[in-house]
Structures are given as C-alpha cells and as structure tokens.
Design an enzyme around this catalytic site. Structure first.
Site, PDB file in Angstrom:
ATOM      1  N   HIS A 127      51.290 -11.845  22.358  1.00 51.55           N
ATOM      2  CA  HIS A 127      52.440 -12.761  22.441  1.00 51.55           C
ATOM      3  C   HIS A 127      53.126 -12.672  23.792  1.00 51.55           C
ATOM      4  CE1 HIS A 127      55.903  -9.995  21.734  1.00 51.55           C
ATOM      5  NE2 HIS A 127      55.081  -9.322  20.955  1.00 51.55           N
TER       6      HIS A 127
ATOM      7  N   ASP B  34      55.506  -4.473  25.203  1.00 56.61           N
ATOM      8  CA  ASP B  34      55.613  -5.458  24.114  1.00 56.61           C
ATOM      9  C   ASP B  34      55.904  -6.825  24.690  1.00 56.61           C
ATOM     10  OD1 ASP B  34      55.894  -6.723  21.710  1.00 56.61           O
ATOM     11  OD2 ASP B  34      57.826  -5.845  21.206  1.00 56.61           O
TER      12      ASP B  34
ATOM     13  N   GLU C 285      57.414 -14.721  19.102  1.00 61.98           N
ATOM     14  CA  GLU C 285      56.955 -13.746  18.110  1.00 61.98           C
ATOM     15  C   GLU C 285      58.130 -12.931  17.603  1.00 61.98           C
ATOM     16  OE1 GLU C 285      55.608  -9.775  16.678  1.00 61.98           O
ATOM     17  OE2 GLU C 285      56.937 -10.243  18.342  1.00 61.98           O
ATOM     18  N   GLU C 286      59.018 -12.589  18.528  1.00 63.35           N
ATOM     19  CA  GLU C 286      60.093 -11.647  18.200  1.00 63.35           C
ATOM     20  C   GLU C 286      61.085 -12.203  17.174  1.00 63.35           C
ATOM     21  OE1 GLU C 286      59.704  -8.747  18.878  1.00 63.35           O
ATOM     22  OE2 GLU C 286      58.725  -8.472  20.806  1.00 63.35           O
TER      23      GLU C 286
ATOM     24  N   ASP D  65      49.213  -6.026  19.809  1.00 63.16           N
ATOM     25  CA  ASP D  65      50.673  -6.001  19.899  1.00 63.16           C
ATOM     26  C   ASP D  65      51.210  -4.650  19.417  1.00 63.16           C
ATOM     27  OD1 ASP D  65      53.248  -6.836  20.377  1.00 63.16           O
ATOM     28  OD2 ASP D  65      53.450  -7.912  18.483  1.00 63.16           O
TER      29      ASP D  65
ATOM     30  N   HIS E   9      61.129  -2.762  22.438  1.00 58.05           N
ATOM     31  CA  HIS E   9      62.446  -3.407  22.283  1.00 58.05           C
ATOM     32  C   HIS E   9      63.575  -2.651  22.988  1.00 58.05           C
ATOM     33  CE1 HIS E   9      61.114  -5.580  18.290  1.00 58.05           C
ATOM     34  NE2 HIS E   9      60.290  -5.765  19.301  1.00 58.05           N
TER      35      HIS E   9
HETATM   36 ZN   LIG Z   1      55.352  -7.449  20.126  1.00 66.14          ZN
END
Ligand SMILES: [Zn+2]
Ligand SMILES: *[C@@H]1O[C@H](CO)[C@@H](O)[C@H](O)[C@H]1NC(C)=O
Ligand SMILES: *[C@@H]1O[C@H](CO)[C@@H](O)[C@H](O)[C@H]1NC(C)=O
Ligand SMILES: *[C@@H]1O[C@H](CO)[C@@H](O)[C@H](O)[C@H]1NC(C)=O
Length: 456
Positions: free
Chosen positions: A265, A277, A316-317, A342, A421
């Site tokens: 993603h 990420d 995606e998030e 991912d 994140h």
């Molecule tokens: Zn991710």
C-alpha cells in the site's frame, strides 16, 4: 496402435510430472534471486524508497504528499517500461487532519505527555481528573462520568492491542470526557503510535507512550490525584477526499486474462516517512516485477504466460479502503492469486519466516513447494494457514482467491511493530538486502504461479 498408446502414456506421465513439480523453475528462481540480490537490480529498491520517502515525506490519505508521491511512482513505472501503467480513482474517503495537539499532566506535577491522536478523533479541550485502568477488560465496571480514562494495558500482540484504539467509542457512552491509550507497540523508546479507531467517537482519543501510560498507572495505584489537560485540534474535515490506486502489469504471453496480483500500500500515516509501513513493500514489489520484466527482455523463457499485475493500494490505513474499491471495480477479473507485503519488507533469515496463506489445502501444498524452493535457495520460508490478511482479504473473501501475506522473521510483533505508525518509521530502519530479498520472494512466487499449467 500399441506404440501410439505407449507414446500417449509417456506423454501423459510427462504431463503429470510437469504439472506436479516446480523443480523446472529452480534455475529461474536462482536467476531472479541473483539478479535482485547480486546483480543489476541490487540497491535499486532502496534508491527508489529513498526518493519516495525523502522527497515526498509521509503519505497520509487526503494529503498533497500522497498524490504527489503517486504521480512520482506512476512516472517511474512508465519509465521502467511496464504495461498498462495507470491509476484508478478511489472516492468518498474520510479526510482527517492532525492538529497541534497538546496533552499535559497538571497534578500531581506539571509534565508534558507525548501523544498522537487516533485517526477520526474529534477536537476538544478537556481538563479533568484521570482514572487509569490496567486492562481493557476492567473497563466495564466503572462509571466514568466527568473523567479522562487512561488505558494502560500491556502489549499482548498487535492482534489484540490495535482493537483498544476504538475504546473511545464505548467510553464516550459511559460518560468519559477523553481517552488516552498506551500505544500498541512491543517496544517503546518514548514513541507514541497512531492508527485508526476513533472514527465516530464523540470524545478525543489519543495514543501515548508506553512509558507515560505506565507512569500514570503507577501514580494512580499509589492513590495520587491525577489531573490531565488536553487541547486537541485534530479533526475530521467536513468533506470527503479521494485518492488513487496504482496499477501496472507485465502482460501474459499465453493467458493474459489470468492475473497474478502482487501488492503493497502506498499511503501511510502522517508521522515518520511511511518507509517500513509500507514504502519498503512498494519498492520491493516494483523490483520483483522489474526483475521478471528485465530478465524476459534477455531471455524469452522469463516472459510470464499469465499477466502479473502490481497494485499499490491507497487508503489502507483507514481500513483497506483502496483495496475495497479495487475489489468492487474488478469483480469480473480472473485473478488467480493475490499477495501482499505489509508486515515488513525484511530479508528472511530464520526458519519461521512465513507466507501466511488463505485458501484451500491443495493450493496450500502448491505454495509449500514454492516455499521449499525459496528455502533451497537460502531464503528460509514456510507456509502457515491464516486468515490474518490485510488489503488482499477483500479479494480472498468471498471470491476464494488464494491469498498470501508475507511475514518474515523480523516482521510482525518481533520488530516491525516497534516502528509501525510512529515518528520513528524512517528509511534507515531497513538493512542491506531487506528489500532485495523481499523482492526475490515475490518474484519467485509470481514467476512460478504465472507459468504453471494444471498445477495452481
Ligand atoms: Zn501498512
Ligand atoms: C454516573 O455518575 C454520574 C454522576 O457522577 C451520574 O449522573 C450518572 O447517572 C451515572 N451513570 C450511570 C450509568 O450510573
Ligand atoms: C503459524 O505461525 C504462528 C506464528 O509463527 C505459530 O504460532 C503457529 O503455530 C503457526 N501455525 C501452524 C499451523 O504452523
Ligand atoms: C522468529 O524466531 C525468532 C527467534 O526465535 C523470534 O525472535 C521471532 O519473534 C520469530 N518471528 C516470528 C515472526 O515468529
């Protein structure tokens, strides 16, 4: 007649032999791996990731960064010479913007708390006494009227801890004024971790560092009166936003309508650089497809019979929104396999590196052959049944497309979720070989599955 029959028997057994073994691809797997890890493609994925992350920064849904990064990736894929490079618009996406949020402890002493609002959190100013709970399970018992609730649950693995991020939706109904959550991370160096979970919440919700969550828990357990002050400016914009999925292909030579789809993603959170990420995934998938395409230019035997399609999902998030839109728009495509990276594009080094597989037992056995071939080429890999898929889950269900999620030994809870994140998600987390070996795993899977007859 008899000799014709014998011929037919020999032909049949040859076919059976061919259809039940992938050993004939061993030399191609070797070539792909050395092309990626010790050849023309070596270092390319990292150079690409540096441009993506250093030049464009984090790529939050709704941000200009994300759309500029998508333009950059598309132009790069066109320069690479892939087939059918294009974007597909995804509309009606939630548009949440982080503000300059402040969290302070006022009593028993003044202290600034390191916090990151949870996606969807409303803004608000709250000053109130805090209640600290050590376990989310304890929450049901109490009336939280007029209180700020701190949830200081230890990390029991991401599979459980991420769900805490929706606590504010429940606690708001029990009278709480705001929620602070211990971040979902297996290790903390004073890093709060954001994520989704507060959309629809009526009260502000923020993740704080594990260190500070535990400090608040200790103070509370020693019966200190804790007063917190929150000034939350993050908020949902009053309108929706849109973004784009990125698609590129190597057209199949014999069965172009049958599609092997590999993905990552392209969006990220707004802190850090979105390197782990999932920028590393983007760079690895591109290199995997580049390796096949570039080798096919020299040797026709690398030209895939089926189409290999790369997709970089957006949004995606916010809950796989790009992938859901993609699934809706491609219900009639004949996709025979989907895979994503991912959980960290790290070099598999230990025997517990896994292809998490969702699909029937026969296909699982086939994938185990691919894993065995990787292992034989010094890329340790096993297959493990699991429906813990991400973006590809929507394709896997209910269409029963066999799906793979790549989880190397350093992936998941062991290492990946330390950075995930958080403001620490930078390109420098990756080590030499990480992206190349990830690419090698995807190139091998795609190459075998795109070419085998009567096997997959
Ligand atoms: Zn991710
Ligand atoms: C919780 O306590 C407040 C007063 O502190 C009260 O007004 C409210 O009715 C209580 N709620 C419940 C569900 O008991
Ligand atoms: C799958 O992998 C997980 C994590 O490595 C492990 O705990 C579990 O036992 C594995 N399951 C199977 C069926 O091998
Ligand atoms: C793999 O094994 C190593 C060493 O035992 C362990 O530290 C790591 O957490 C494991 N990784 C996964 C994904 O299971």
């Amino acid at each position: 007649v008899f000799s014709a029959m014998i011929d037919r028997v020999i032909l049949l057994s040859l076919l059976v032999l061919r259809s039940s073994s992938i050993s004939q691809y061993s030399w191609q797997t070797s070539r792909l791996i050395s092309h990626l890890t010790n050849g023309p493609e070596t270092g390319e994925a990292l150079r690409f990731l540096e441009e993506l992350c250093d030049d464009y920064g984090p790529r939050q849904t709704g941000s200009k960064n994300l759309e500029k990064a998508i333009d950059f990736v598309v132009s790069k894929l066109r320069d690479d010479g892939f087939d059918n490079v294009h974007t597909e618009r995804v509309v009606n996406l939630p548009y949440w913007v982080r503000g300059d949020d402040k969290v302070e402890m006022i009593e028993p002493r003044h202290h600034k708390i390191n916090a990151l609002a949870v996606d969807g959190s409303p803004s608000g100013f709250v000053e109130a006494e805090a209640v600290v709970v050590r376990s989310y399970g304890d929450l049901a018992r109490i009336n939280y009227s007029g209180k700020i609730v701190v949830v200081a649950e230890p990390y029991y693995g991401y599979g459980r801890s991420w769900q805490l991020r929706s606590a504010s939706r429940v606690l708001g109904d029990r009278g709480a004024l705001a929620v602070l959550l211990a971040s979902a991370a297996p290790l903390s160096l004073y890093t709060p971790h954001t994520g989704n979970g507060a959309r629809g919440s009526r009260i502000p919700s923020l993740s704080i560092t594990t260190e500070e969550a535990l400090m608040l828990a200790r103070l509370y357990e020693r019966k200190k009166r804790i007063v917190l002050r929150l000034d939350v400016r993050s908020r949902d914009m009053p309108y929706k936003t849109s973004s784009r999925n990125v698609v590129f292909e190597i057209k199949g030579s014999k069965k172009p309508s049958e599609i092997v789809l590999i993905s990552a993603h392209i969006d990220s959170w707004d802190v850090g650089q979105g390197a782990v990420d999932d920028g590393g995934g983007i760079a690895s998938i591109r290199s995997a497809m580049k390796a096949i395409k570039d080798l096919a230019a020299e040797d026709l035997r690398f030209r895939p019979e089926r189409t290999i399609r790369g997709v970089f999902f957006t949004a995606e998030e916010q809950g796989y929104l790009g992938a859901r839109a993609y699934d809706d728009a491609h219900k009639s495509d004949n996709i025979i396999f989907v895979a994503e990276t991912d959980m960290g594009a790290f070099r598999p080094r230990l025997a517990n590196s896994t292809l998490r597989f969702m699909g029937d037992t026969r296909k699982q056995r086939r994938l185990e052959e691919v894993a065995a071939q990787l292992t034989a080429h010094n890329i340790p890999m096993r297959v493990n049944y699991s429906d813990a898929q991400g973006d590809v889950y929507n394709l896997a269900q209910p269409r029963s497309i066999p799906a793979v999620n790549f989880v190397p030994d350093k992936g998941g809870d062991h290492f990946y979720f330390r950075y995930h994140h958080s403001a620490a998600d930078y390109v420098s987390v990756f080590e030499e070989g990480d992206l190349e070996y990830t690419a090698a795993v995807f190139a091998t899977m795609a190459n075998v599955i795109a070419n085998q007859d009567n096997w997959w």
